[in-house]
Enzyme design. Structure first.
Site, mmCIF file in Angstrom:
data_model
loop_
_atom_site.group_PDB
_atom_site.id
_atom_site.type_symbol
_atom_site.label_atom_id
_atom_site.label_comp_id
_atom_site.label_asym_id
_atom_site.label_seq_id
_atom_site.Cartn_x
_atom_site.Cartn_y
_atom_site.Cartn_z
ATOM 1 N N ARG A 15 0.843 -1.197 0.000
ATOM 2 C CA ARG A 15 0.000 0.000 0.000
ATOM 3 C C ARG A 15 0.877 1.246 0.000
ATOM 4 O O ARG A 15 1.820 1.346 0.779
ATOM 5 C CB ARG A 15 -0.925 0.003 1.221
ATOM 6 C CG ARG A 15 -2.110 0.940 1.069
ATOM 7 C CD ARG A 15 -3.099 0.782 2.205
ATOM 8 N NE ARG A 15 -3.671 -0.551 2.307
ATOM 9 C CZ ARG A 15 -4.791 -0.829 2.984
ATOM 10 N NH1 ARG A 15 -5.430 0.139 3.614
ATOM 11 N NH2 ARG A 15 -5.253 -2.064 3.041
ATOM 12 N N SER A 99 -8.481 0.132 0.031
ATOM 13 C CA SER A 99 -9.581 0.098 0.993
ATOM 14 C C SER A 99 -10.143 1.498 1.229
ATOM 15 O O SER A 99 -10.674 2.121 0.317
ATOM 16 C CB SER A 99 -9.113 -0.555 2.291
ATOM 17 O OG SER A 99 -10.193 -0.727 3.190
ATOM 18 N N HIS A 100 -9.988 2.019 2.451
ATOM 19 C CA HIS A 100 -10.560 3.319 2.802
ATOM 20 C C HIS A 100 -9.550 4.459 2.722
ATOM 21 O O HIS A 100 -9.885 5.598 3.036
ATOM 22 C CB HIS A 100 -11.133 3.261 4.220
ATOM 23 C CG HIS A 100 -10.086 2.973 5.262
ATOM 24 N ND1 HIS A 100 -9.698 1.691 5.567
ATOM 25 C CD2 HIS A 100 -9.343 3.787 6.039
ATOM 26 C CE1 HIS A 100 -8.762 1.739 6.502
ATOM 27 N NE2 HIS A 100 -8.530 3.008 6.806
ATOM 28 N N LYS A 109 -3.812 -6.602 -2.290
ATOM 29 C CA LYS A 109 -4.051 -7.671 -1.331
ATOM 30 C C LYS A 109 -3.908 -8.985 -2.102
ATOM 31 O O LYS A 109 -4.611 -9.210 -3.094
ATOM 32 C CB LYS A 109 -5.459 -7.556 -0.734
ATOM 33 C CG LYS A 109 -5.670 -6.313 0.118
ATOM 34 C CD LYS A 109 -7.077 -6.277 0.707
ATOM 35 C CE LYS A 109 -7.273 -5.057 1.588
ATOM 36 N NZ LYS A 109 -8.642 -4.990 2.179
ATOM 37 N N ASP A 243 -17.120 -0.064 3.378
ATOM 38 C CA ASP A 243 -15.883 0.683 3.166
ATOM 39 C C ASP A 243 -15.530 0.654 1.676
ATOM 40 O O ASP A 243 -16.286 0.134 0.849
ATOM 41 C CB ASP A 243 -14.757 0.161 4.061
ATOM 42 C CG ASP A 243 -14.297 -1.237 3.699
ATOM 43 O OD1 ASP A 243 -15.010 -1.942 2.966
ATOM 44 O OD2 ASP A 243 -13.214 -1.655 4.171
ATOM 45 N N ASP A 245 -13.454 -0.891 -0.410
ATOM 46 C CA ASP A 245 -13.401 -2.126 -1.187
ATOM 47 C C ASP A 245 -14.505 -3.094 -0.781
ATOM 48 O O ASP A 245 -14.530 -4.245 -1.232
ATOM 49 C CB ASP A 245 -12.026 -2.783 -1.089
ATOM 50 C CG ASP A 245 -11.610 -3.136 0.329
ATOM 51 O OD1 ASP A 245 -12.128 -2.518 1.278
ATOM 52 O OD2 ASP A 245 -10.757 -4.041 0.496
ATOM 53 N N ASP A 247 -15.294 -4.849 1.770
ATOM 54 C CA ASP A 247 -15.113 -6.089 2.519
ATOM 55 C C ASP A 247 -15.543 -5.928 3.973
ATOM 56 O O ASP A 247 -15.649 -6.911 4.705
ATOM 57 C CB ASP A 247 -13.675 -6.610 2.431
ATOM 58 C CG ASP A 247 -12.636 -5.674 3.035
ATOM 59 O OD1 ASP A 247 -12.977 -4.500 3.315
ATOM 60 O OD2 ASP A 247 -11.490 -6.108 3.207
ATOM 61 N N ARG A 248 -15.807 -4.673 4.399
ATOM 62 C CA ARG A 248 -16.318 -4.425 5.744
ATOM 63 C C ARG A 248 -17.703 -3.795 5.656
ATOM 64 O O ARG A 248 -17.974 -3.013 4.743
ATOM 65 C CB ARG A 248 -15.397 -3.481 6.522
ATOM 66 C CG ARG A 248 -14.091 -4.093 6.953
ATOM 67 C CD ARG A 248 -13.329 -3.161 7.873
ATOM 68 N NE ARG A 248 -12.932 -1.939 7.192
ATOM 69 C CZ ARG A 248 -12.693 -0.789 7.808
ATOM 70 N NH1 ARG A 248 -12.843 -0.679 9.110
ATOM 71 N NH2 ARG A 248 -12.307 0.268 7.117
ATOM 72 N N HIS A 331 -14.760 -6.651 10.396
ATOM 73 C CA HIS A 331 -14.380 -7.738 9.489
ATOM 74 C C HIS A 331 -15.024 -9.022 10.012
ATOM 75 O O HIS A 331 -14.913 -9.342 11.202
ATOM 76 C CB HIS A 331 -12.856 -7.920 9.461
ATOM 77 C CG HIS A 331 -12.143 -6.922 8.601
ATOM 78 N ND1 HIS A 331 -12.132 -6.988 7.229
ATOM 79 C CD2 HIS A 331 -11.403 -5.837 8.914
ATOM 80 C CE1 HIS A 331 -11.418 -5.992 6.730
ATOM 81 N NE2 HIS A 331 -10.968 -5.272 7.744
#
Length: 454
Positions: A15, A99-100, A109, A243, A245, A247-248, A331
């Site tokens: 990242r 992500s965020h 990832k 979020d 991406d 995933d949350r 998560h």
């Protein structure tokens, strides 16, 4: 470019700022290193809506194909959709997302076939070493036969798999406000929710990696203010926030009040235990509420406590054969989803639980929210170890108090507990406090913060 990989290769992913810290040329080397380290002859790649994501993903694909690996590009997707593709296709995968993080960031990832994580101890350090070597010596020699790059749409298959795991056919009609934060929830929610008895009120579904409305991080209270107001204005049954991406997933009730991720963990754990015959192992990290292990035991399960972080959760899921795992960061991990995290599947469980009874969400989750908690409080400190030692010294001689160091310092008494742990990337100490009542929690919180910030 000459990259400082120590700045962009983190514990679980890559990242950094594009193009200042990494670019497409470096992404191509990461693609080659990835297939070399995981010994893959075929991989799958997806990406989010950030402006730099398509180019970085294509470069990674070129690097992988150059060393002979066939590449399946699934295009725009959520991170859990990439995990689905890795699991369903049996291929190692790479997801391009930050992500965020703000728009100028991007990341990768990576996972092995079946969505098994690639982290520092499971291949990421070797990938970094290869990329560092190749940036100095030049790219590796191409394979005699280079891999093929093809495209495949997995969105409908991903949705069908999730809906096969939770029965929503008989729920009562629900009105749900969904804040996608201009992230990938705007791509996945319409397909997953299509045909369900849901009146969906969309917020910020336009895919825009510049995040024009608010940061796509629902754990920060300021980022769910719009959702809370809209839920109340619409008279909705609940609100969901994803979020960047997707995933949350974060949940608010019919009053617009946030529902603790620990309460969601407990609710989903109870449902998963019922689904598996009233027995099974449930993983929870050490900053989830006391409620979680209590509910797990009440429903016939075995709670297992672990460190904070998805690699630790996934390792314990695999080691124990756990059916579900939850973190206070929202998560949620499922055995039926290759032990990977998916906020969408957790959201479907909440919708099924709410729609399967007549009461409001606030009443449904009340039994899963039993204690007063502080939330995570960050303090900037000059010396993390010194402040941790000072807090330990203040509590270790007290009666009826136990200490453990599984992850930072956890101090527990019959009426309260707190965990204090250091950030791996910033000069911060993170404090979480829980107690049987609000006054006790506030007193303890202020006492510990005084020690930290002395």
């Amino acid at each position: 470019m000459t990259a400082d990989l120590s700045q962009i290769v983190k514990a679980y992913d890559v990242r950094g700022v594009v193009p200042d810290q990494w670019d497409e040329a470096l992404a191509e080397l990461f693609g080659a290193a990835f297939v070399r380290v995981v010994d893959a002859d075929a991989i799958v790649i997806g990406h989010d809506m950030r402006p730099s994501s398509p180019g970085l993903a294509a470069a990674f694909a070129r690097g992988a194909a150059r060393l002979g690996a066939d590449v399946t590009l699934i295009g725009l997707c959520s991170t859990d959709q990439l995990y689905y593709a890795s699991g369903a296709l049996g291929l190692p995968g790479a997801m391009f997302t930050a992500s965020h993080n703000p728009a100028q960031y991007n990341g990768i990832k990576m996972c092995r076939a079946g969505a098994a994580p690639v982290g520092q101890d499971t291949g990421l350090s070797q990938i970094r070493e290869l990329v560092e070597r190749w940036t100095e010596e030049g790219a590796p020699e191409a394979a005699a036969t280079q891999g093929r790059v093809t495209e495949r749409d997995t969105l409908k298959d991903y949705a069908a798999h999730l809906l096969s795991l939770v029965d929503l056919t008989a729920i009562r009609p629900l009105k749900v406000v969904v804040d996608a934060g201009n992230g990938m929830g705007g791509h996945t929610v319409p397909t997953v929710f299509e045909g369900l008895p849901l009146d969906v009120v969309p917020m910020y579904f336009e895919l825009d990696g510049t995040f024009p409305n608010h940061e796509a991080n629902p754990l920060d209270p300021k980022n769910i203010v719009d959702l809370q107001a809209r839920v109340r204005a619409e008279g909705a049954d609940l609100g969901l926030a994803f979020d960047g991406d997707a995933d949350r997933c974060f949940v608010v009730d019919e009053n617009g009040d946030p529902v603790s991720p620990s309460a969601i963990t407990a609710l989903v754990a109870a449902r998963e235990l019922a689904k598996h015959g009233g027995s099974g192992t449930i993983i929870h990290n050490l900053i989830t509420s006391w409620t979680v292990p209590e509910v797990v035991r009440e429903n016939g399960g075995t709670p297992v406590r672990t460190r904070v972080g998805h690699s630790f959760i996934k390792e314990e899921m695999a080691r124990t054969g756990a059916i579900f795992g939850g973190e206070h960061s929202a998560h949620y991990y499922f055995k039926d989803f290759w032990n990977a995290d998916t906020g969408m599947l957790a959201a479907l469980h909440v919708l099924a639980a709410l729609g399967g009874q007549d009461g409001p969400l606030s009443s449904l989750v009340a039994s899963y929210d039993r204690y007063a908690s502080s939330g995570e409080i960050n303090s900037t400190v000059a010396d993390q170890n010194a402040r941790l030692a000072a807090v330990r010294a203040a509590y270790e001689s007290r009666e009826n108090v136990t200490l453990d160091t599984l992850d930072g310092l956890t101090v527990t008494s019959p009426d309260w507990w707190f965990n204090l742990r250091a950030s791996n990337t910033e000069p911060l100490l993170r404090l979480n406090v829980e107690a049987r009542d609000e006054p006790t929690m506030q007193t303890l919180r202020d006492e510990v913060l005084t020690l930290i910030r002395a």
